[in-house]
Scaffold this motif. Structure first.
Motif, PDB file in Angstrom:
ATOM      1  N   THR A  43       0.817  -1.060  -0.275  1.00 43.19           N
ATOM      2  CA  THR A  43      -0.083  -0.334  -0.366  1.00 43.19           C
ATOM      3  C   THR A  43       1.153   1.226   0.025  1.00 43.19           C
ATOM      4  N   GLU A  64       3.777  -2.205  -8.137  1.00 41.27           N
ATOM      5  CA  GLU A  64       4.087  -3.489  -9.523  1.00 41.27           C
ATOM      6  C   GLU A  64       6.208  -3.737  -9.240  1.00 41.27           C
ATOM      7  N   ARG A  87      -7.954  -0.077  -6.643  1.00 42.86           N
ATOM      8  CA  ARG A  87      -6.402   0.341  -6.955  1.00 42.86           C
ATOM      9  C   ARG A  87      -5.702   1.907  -5.825  1.00 42.86           C
ATOM     10  N   TRP A 125      -4.401  -5.913  -8.173  1.00 39.79           N
ATOM     11  CA  TRP A 125      -4.843  -4.859  -7.587  1.00 39.79           C
ATOM     12  C   TRP A 125      -6.540  -4.707  -6.684  1.00 39.79           C
ATOM     13  N   SER A 126      -6.275  -4.179  -6.240  1.00 44.44           N
ATOM     14  CA  SER A 126      -7.762  -3.423  -5.394  1.00 44.44           C
ATOM     15  C   SER A 126      -8.589  -3.468  -6.101  1.00 44.44           C
ATOM     16  N   LEU A 133      -2.057  -3.422  -3.696  1.00 43.69           N
ATOM     17  CA  LEU A 133      -1.698  -4.750  -3.869  1.00 43.69           C
ATOM     18  C   LEU A 133      -1.458  -6.015  -3.657  1.00 43.69           C
ATOM     19  N   PRO A 153       2.542   3.427  -8.149  1.00 40.19           N
ATOM     20  CA  PRO A 153       1.504   2.122  -8.812  1.00 40.19           C
ATOM     21  C   PRO A 153       3.075   1.239 -10.085  1.00 40.19           C
TER      22      PRO A 153
END
Length: 724
Positions: free
Chosen positions: A81, A93, A121, A117-118, A124, A89
């Motif tokens: 998070t 990743e 977003r 991803w939630s 993860l 992002p």
């Protein structure tokens, strides 16, 4: 010897033999402790596993899944998070990819899943599937920590099946170690206040501790008959220390009292055996009766806790009628050495009962008023129990001091499939697998339309290799403690599943975490009134047999139920309605954890019967010696007030310590028991009980009052020659 009639009953004969053969009794007890230690070291404990906990419809569903080889492997999840500077992002990743690569290299990891991803977003998730029977997390947490160090701009945390259990176990062990570390010295200090001498204060603590050691050793082989629940040792320590200290306290106080009247040590020990020893036996049976109520509930948890508690009580009683008389005879008057000057004088002054006599006087003068006022207080404190709600423990009831729990909560918010869920398990002929799958697809769509479930689609359906078992996994978009979760389970079982599978020749069951919680809470709520009735009835029968008085048996049961009602009422006010949240450092979940009322019930009834029996036995002694009922009550309550206060002080102090621990279950149990025992030992036993006994008069003892005539009945078990 100064006893004209032989001691009645095997327990009394055991006490007499121990008093006349002290070294044999002491060495025999030490041998028992040694054997128990060897058993604990040599015999592995058969700890209950997941299969032992499978009950009700959810248990049947879990068993079908297991039989079909479809059980989910253990998993660990890593949540990525935003850090202090926000979420990049690309960096997230990159960190998740590195986590997957490094986790895949760890021995015991079967597969590191691709990062997900939630929906918004904001997070993860990297799921790591473990090989069967793999229980090591050290290398995995090391990987997580290393990646967190490298990506300091992100927040990377791990929580899963193993790490959450490890975090909970570590917290429980820390809580219990803290409680034990504080309770032992507190108990010793209270015993110093009770006796004013070091040896006398140490004997109850030593005997109680040795009873606990013996029981823990014996439970190792016994666990192969009744699998041991993880918390059974805590129950053994809690009950063993409470009853062990109480029994020694009762016996030692009576022995000192008789010595103060001029008896020899041996005669004093025998009188204590005939009086306090009898009370110990009756109260021990009362605790056993109360704890046996847990067998009515059934299940591995309650069977294990009941077995452990009953064993430790039986061993504490055995020690009190064997090694304790032997120690007292061996030590003689040295039991009152070395004296603590200030405490010794205070103890002697308090021991005369002046304070208790002054408090008791208005009760005896106005028993109706005392009973009415006492009853009003009890009713006021008990009324909140009428709105008591229970629910299974979940992530929301665990303390924030466990990092893995906080992480798991955040995962459940970002990824609903990681929160509450239900599983629909269907068994049918392999030839009908396609029809079953089609029906479950329709069920998934219908469930999603209710708003209580998240559509899983075709990916949420899994079929066993043989085609006989099909499972639909449905996520529930509510927190686990939300009442809507239980409503969703009921809707699924009562309407959605029967409608979707109508016309198919299948067997079905709804399981999963949400259903397990529902079944557990519903089962315990159903059995709580049954156990209350069972314990009250058996206690009443036992008291009727012990005191040969139906009226006294009824009084005892009513007063016990009053104590239980107060405990339930206070727990409801504090933990369901959130009273004293700040002072006790917790957040109210809005309910009581489902198994707590049951445990508090049996512990409270069992422990409060200790001093209840002790008080009644002393009153009966005076009645049988010919004292009028009112005077017998006054003298009996005054004689035992110091012992009752000391015994209650020990229990209240220990339970108050539990109320300060971090685990909510411990807080609930501690608050309920501490408040109830405090009120029970004061208001109920020193106000309401004397008032009732005075109002009932001689009739409660099976003796009728004859105007102008004093009735004197012999006391066979107290046929001890009087010394000038």
């Amino acid at each position: 010897m100064s006893v004209r009639n032989p001691l009645a009953g095997a327990p009394i004969r055991a006490a007499r033999w121990s008093a006349t053969h002290p070294w044999r009794a002491i060495l025999g007890w030490l041998a028992l402790v040694a054997v128990a230690v060897v058993l604990a070291a040599a015999v592995p404990t058969n700890t209950a596993d997941d299969v032992d906990y499978r009950e009700h419809e959810s248990g049947r569903a879990a068993q079908w899944i297991d039989d079909a080889g479809m059980s989910d492997p253990l998993t660990e999840n890593v949540l990525v998070t935003a850090g202090a500077s926000g979420l990049d992002p690309a960096r997230a990743e990159e960190a998740a990819a590195q986590l997957g690569r490094e986790m895949a290299k760890v021995p015991g990891v079967e597969e590191a899943m691709a990062p997900v991803w939630s929906q918004d977003r904001s997070a993860l998730l990297v799921a790591v599937r473990l090989a069967a029977d793999h229980e090591e997390t050290g290398e995995m947490t090391a990987v997580t920590d290393a990646v967190q160090e490298e990506y300091a701009d992100l927040r990377i945390r791990q929580a899963g099946d193993l790490t959450i259990d490890e975090g909970i176990n570590e917290q429980v062990e820390a809580d219990l170690a803290s409680a034990e570390g504080i309770s032992l010295p507190v108990t010793l200090v209270l015993m110093l206040f009770a006796f004013g001498a070091l040896i006398a204060a140490g004997i109850p603590v030593l005997l109680a501790a040795s009873s606990v050691v013996v029981t823990i050793g014996i439970t190792a082989p016994v666990s192969w008959l009744v699998p041991a629940e993880a918390t059974v040792t805590s129950m053994i320590v809690l009950i063993g220390m409470a009853v062990g200290v109480d029994y020694s306290l009762f016996y030692l106080k009576r022995e000192r009292e008789e010595r103060a009247r001029g008896r020899s040590t041996l005669d004093a020990v025998e009188v204590a055996a005939e009086t306090s020893g009898h009370s110990i036996l009756v109260s021990g049976l009362a605790v056993v009766v109360a704890m046996s109520g847990l067998y009515v509930v059934g299940g591995v948890t309650f069977n294990s806790l009941a077995t452990g508690a009953i064993l430790v009580v039986a061993i504490a009683v055995l020690g009190s009628i064997t090694v304790l008389p032997a120690l007292l005879v061996t030590l003689g008057r040295w039991v009152d050495r070395p004296r603590v000057p200030g405490l010794w004088r205070l103890n002697r002054r308090i021991g005369r009962g002046g304070i208790s006599r002054r408090l008791l006087a208005p009760v005896l003068r106005r028993p109706v008023v005392a009973l009415a006022l006492g009853g009003a207080v009890v009713v006021a404190l008990a009324v909140p129990m009428l709105g008591m709600k229970v629910h299974s423990a979940n992530l929301e009831t665990l303390p924030d001091s466990i990092p893995q729990v906080v992480t798991a909560r955040d995962m459940a918010k970002a990824f609903p499939l990681e929160g509450a869920s239900a599983e629909v398990v269907v068994q049918a002929d392999a030839a009908d697998a396609a029809r079953v799958r089609s029906a479950l697809v329709g069920l998934d769509e219908a469930a999603a339309r209710t708003g209580d479930f998240v559509a899983a689609g075709d990916a949420g359906i899994e079929v066993s290799d043989g085609g006989r078992t099909t499972v639909l996994d449905l996520a529930i978009p509510h927190e686990e403690s939300d009442p809507r979760v239980d409503e969703a389970v009921e809707l699924l079982r009562d309407e959605l599943v029967p409608t979707a599978l109508d016309g198919l020749d299948v067997e079905h069951a709804v399981g999963g975490g949400a259903a397990e919680s529902y079944d557990s809470a519903h089962h315990l709520a159903t059995y709580l009134p049954i156990v209350i009735g069972f314990v009250a009835l058996l206690t009443m029968v036992m008291m009727g047999i012990a005191f040969r008085s139906v009226r006294l048996a009824l009084v005892s049961s009513v007063l016990n139920l009053a104590s239980v009602a107060v405990a339930f009422g206070m727990m409801t006010l504090v933990f369901q309605h959130g009273w004293f949240e700040g002072a006790l450092d917790f957040t109210s979940p809005g309910f009581l954890i489902d198994w707590i009322p049951m445990i508090v019930l049996v512990i409270l009834v069992g422990l409060s019967m200790d001093y209840h029996v002790f008080v009644l036995s002393r009153v009966r002694e005076h009645v049988r010696r010919g004292l009028p009922a009112r005077l017998a009550v006054e003298q009996g309550v005054t004689d035992t007030a110091g012992v009752v206060k000391s015994a209650a002080a020990v229990m209240v102090s220990v339970f108050a310590i539990f109320a300060t621990l971090s685990m909510l279950e411990m807080k609930m149990m501690g608050v309920g028991l501490a408040v109830a025992i405090l009120l029970d030992a004061t208001l109920i036993r020193l106000v309401m009980l004397p008032a009732v006994l005075v109002l009932l008069g001689d009739r409660v003892w099976g003796r009728r009052e004859v105007p102008g005539e004093q009735v004197v009945e012999p006391v066979p078990e107290l046929a001890v020659s009087r010394q000038p």
